[in-house]
Enzyme design. Structure first.
Site, short mmCIF file in Angstrom:
data_model
loop_
_atom_site.label_atom_id
_atom_site.label_comp_id
_atom_site.label_asym_id
_atom_site.label_seq_id
_atom_site.Cartn_x
_atom_site.Cartn_y
_atom_site.Cartn_z
N ASP A 152 -1.92 -10.17 49.67
CA ASP A 152 -3.52 -11.13 49.38
C ASP A 152 -3.82 -11.63 50.72
O ASP A 152 -4.62 -10.51 51.17
CB ASP A 152 -3.11 -11.57 47.87
CG ASP A 152 -5.12 -11.31 48.09
OD1 ASP A 152 -6.03 -11.23 48.13
OD2 ASP A 152 -5.36 -12.59 47.01
N PHE B 227 -8.58 -8.55 40.80
CA PHE B 227 -7.74 -8.89 40.54
C PHE B 227 -6.23 -8.14 39.94
O PHE B 227 -7.43 -7.58 38.13
CB PHE B 227 -7.88 -11.13 40.19
CG PHE B 227 -6.45 -11.43 39.84
CD1 PHE B 227 -6.54 -12.37 40.56
CD2 PHE B 227 -5.70 -11.43 38.94
CE1 PHE B 227 -5.12 -13.11 40.97
CE2 PHE B 227 -4.79 -12.35 38.86
CZ PHE B 227 -4.86 -13.57 39.79
N ARG C 25 2.26 -10.53 31.99
CA ARG C 25 3.62 -10.12 33.03
C ARG C 25 4.19 -9.28 32.43
O ARG C 25 4.84 -7.82 33.09
CB ARG C 25 4.12 -11.55 33.26
CG ARG C 25 3.71 -12.34 33.93
CD ARG C 25 5.26 -13.14 34.90
NE ARG C 25 4.53 -14.15 34.86
CZ ARG C 25 4.35 -14.76 36.48
NH1 ARG C 25 4.77 -13.48 37.54
NH2 ARG C 25 3.85 -16.03 37.20
P1 IMP Z 1 -1.07 -15.11 49.17
O1 IMP Z 1 -0.26 -15.35 49.37
O2 IMP Z 1 -2.62 -14.64 49.21
O3 IMP Z 1 -0.36 -12.80 49.54
O4 IMP Z 1 -0.34 -13.45 47.75
C1 IMP Z 1 1.12 -13.55 47.43
C2 IMP Z 1 1.21 -13.78 46.13
O5 IMP Z 1 -0.14 -13.91 45.18
C3 IMP Z 1 1.67 -12.45 45.29
O6 IMP Z 1 2.63 -12.97 45.30
C4 IMP Z 1 1.09 -13.32 43.79
O7 IMP Z 1 2.12 -13.81 43.29
C5 IMP Z 1 -0.38 -13.69 43.94
N1 IMP Z 1 -1.54 -12.55 43.71
C6 IMP Z 1 -2.02 -12.57 45.24
N2 IMP Z 1 -2.90 -10.99 44.92
C7 IMP Z 1 -3.05 -11.10 43.33
C8 IMP Z 1 -3.34 -10.40 42.06
O8 IMP Z 1 -4.00 -9.57 42.36
N3 IMP Z 1 -3.38 -10.80 40.66
C9 IMP Z 1 -2.18 -11.37 40.71
N4 IMP Z 1 -1.50 -12.15 41.69
C10 IMP Z 1 -1.66 -11.82 42.80
MG MG Z 2 1.60 -15.59 40.74
#
Ligand code: IMP
Ligand code: MG
Length: 184
Positions: free
Chosen positions: A114, A163, A176
């Site tokens: 993300d 999301f 989950r």
């Molecule tokens: P980042 O560090 O923002 O890239 O996000 C990484 C982590 O955030 C992922 O491994 C997920 O656990 C959580 N995450 C990011 N986007 C989503 C989403 O749309 N749904 C659920 N979990 C998310």
């Molecule tokens: Mg998570």
């Protein structure tokens, strides 16, 4: 195909906006990724598959069964979200793998990229442990992140900027266990 009643039974009443990837879509894509990964790593290459918990647990379980090579499996836990749906940028390592990374081919398995904070924090940390190679594999990529410390070599799906829940992805630890991926 999951009917609206099936979905609500599993979510405890939570409505999903739309199902984005069905159970079949996911299975087909994961099998193809497993074949690509199998080809990338020559035989007997001492491959360590590192799953990022908790989100990757279902993806990893399916993926390793599609990798036709000897593998070791370990996990690490990095928490980046609290109860919300927006990344806070605060990535904490809650569990560190016991496996020695030195001289090994390491494949880090993510559920979704993300903001990229998690990857940007973990890649330098894992690189510092002297793996022979370090590659990333993510089921979903939102392509919202600024340049990453390392681009994933394998991406399951280009995800919409919504999301997402299911197939390991949670919202406040729920959903989950949905066998498909949906947006809320
Ligand atoms: P980042 O560090 O923002 O890239 O996000 C990484 C982590 O955030 C992922 O491994 C997920 O656990 C959580 N995450 C990011 N986007 C989503 C989403 O749309 N749904 C659920 N979990 C998310
Ligand atoms: Mg998570």
């Amino acid at each position: 195909m999951a009917t609206p009643t099936d979905v609500q039974r599993r979510t405890g009443g939570q409505q999903v906006r739309r199902i984005i990837y069905s159970q079949d879509d996911i299975a087909t894509r994961v099998a193809a990724m497993g074949r690509d990964i199998t080809e990338f790593y020559p035989e007997g290459d001492n491959l360590l598959v590192l799953g990022l918990l908790k989100g990757s647990f279902i993806f990893l379980a399916d993926l390793v069964r599609e990798i036709a090579r000897p593998v070791h499996v370990d996990f690490l836990v990095a928490a980046s979200y609290g109860a919300g749906t927006v990344s806070t940028g605060d990535v904490r390592l809650v569990y560190d793998p016991e496996a020695n990374l030195s001289g090994r081919h390491v494949l880090l398995v993510e559920d979704i990229i993300d903001s990229g904070n998690t990857i940007n924090r973990l890649v330098p940390l894992l690189e510092g442990r002297g793996p022979k190679s370090l590659e990333l594999c993510t089921l979903l990529h939102k392509r919202l992140a600024a340049p990453l410390a390392r681009d994933p070599r394998w991406v399951g799906f280009e995800a919409p900027a919504e999301f997402l829940i299911g197939y390991g992805l949670d919202h406040s630890e729920k959903y989950r266990n949905l066998p498909f991926i949906a947006s809320i």
